[in-house]
Write a protein that holds these residues in place. Structure first.
Motif, PDB file in Angstrom:
ATOM      1  N   GLU A  92       0.774  -1.046   0.139  1.00 31.16           N
ATOM      2  CA  GLU A  92      -0.477   0.043   0.014  1.00 31.16           C
ATOM      3  C   GLU A  92       0.935   1.317  -0.266  1.00 31.16           C
ATOM      4  O   GLU A  92       0.712   2.243  -0.602  1.00 31.16           O
ATOM      5  CB  GLU A  92      -0.959   0.318   1.526  1.00 31.16           C
ATOM      6  N   ILE A  93       1.555   0.924   0.667  1.00 32.57           N
ATOM      7  CA  ILE A  93       2.821   2.084   0.437  1.00 32.57           C
ATOM      8  C   ILE A  93       3.723   2.808  -0.599  1.00 32.57           C
ATOM      9  O   ILE A  93       3.222   3.603  -1.389  1.00 32.57           O
ATOM     10  CB  ILE A  93       4.337   1.702   2.069  1.00 32.57           C
ATOM     11  N   ASP A  94       3.652   1.773  -1.165  1.00 33.50           N
ATOM     12  CA  ASP A  94       4.294   1.830  -2.500  1.00 33.50           C
ATOM     13  C   ASP A  94       3.380   2.087  -3.743  1.00 33.50           C
ATOM     14  O   ASP A  94       3.877   3.324  -4.487  1.00 33.50           O
ATOM     15  CB  ASP A  94       4.657  -0.040  -2.978  1.00 33.50           C
ATOM     16  N   ARG A  95       2.038   1.730  -3.392  1.00 35.20           N
ATOM     17  CA  ARG A  95       1.354   2.005  -4.468  1.00 35.20           C
ATOM     18  C   ARG A  95       1.078   3.595  -4.148  1.00 35.20           C
ATOM     19  O   ARG A  95       0.848   4.198  -4.845  1.00 35.20           O
ATOM     20  CB  ARG A  95       0.169   0.858  -4.253  1.00 35.20           C
ATOM     21  N   ILE A  96       0.801   4.101  -3.270  1.00 36.84           N
ATOM     22  CA  ILE A  96       0.242   5.543  -3.127  1.00 36.84           C
ATOM     23  C   ILE A  96       1.985   6.778  -3.112  1.00 36.84           C
ATOM     24  O   ILE A  96       1.173   7.287  -3.594  1.00 36.84           O
ATOM     25  CB  ILE A  96      -0.088   5.648  -1.199  1.00 36.84           C
ATOM     26  N   THR A  97       2.812   5.916  -2.324  1.00 36.86           N
ATOM     27  CA  THR A  97       3.833   6.629  -2.602  1.00 36.86           C
ATOM     28  C   THR A  97       3.792   7.142  -4.878  1.00 36.86           C
ATOM     29  O   THR A  97       4.225   7.821  -5.378  1.00 36.86           O
ATOM     30  CB  THR A  97       5.167   6.383  -2.799  1.00 36.86           C
TER      31      THR A  97
END
Length: 83
Positions: free
Chosen positions: A39-44
């Motif tokens: 999720e962090i990768d996607r949001i970033t």
């Protein structure tokens, strides 16, 4: 996860029930951690794309080049993979 934590009260890894619950808790914590990383990768990536879009918009409306604008904002949204 909370249910597992409640079930582990008073148990230790020296008995079979405690060991099984602790192992299940580890697996669920790992799965949650992996999900959070994705999720962090996607949001970033989504944030960086939006920033690049802003940089290009500024340039198209008479502003500075996109990379220069990003640098002025201290944004690291331009990388070799995302020119």
């Amino acid at each position: 996860l909370n249910q597992l934590l409640l079930q582990t009260r008073g148990l230790s890894s020296t008995n079979l029930a405690g060991t099984a619950l602790i192992e299940q808790l580890r697996k669920e914590a790992f799965a949650l951690s992996a999900w959070a990383c994705r999720e962090i990768d996607r949001i970033t990536a989504e944030r960086d794309e939006a920033r690049r879009e802003v940089c290009r918009h500024v340039f198209l409306n008479g502003g500075v080049p996109p990379r220069q604008y990003a640098q002025a904002k201290n944004w690291d949204c331009f990388s070799p993979e995302n020119p």
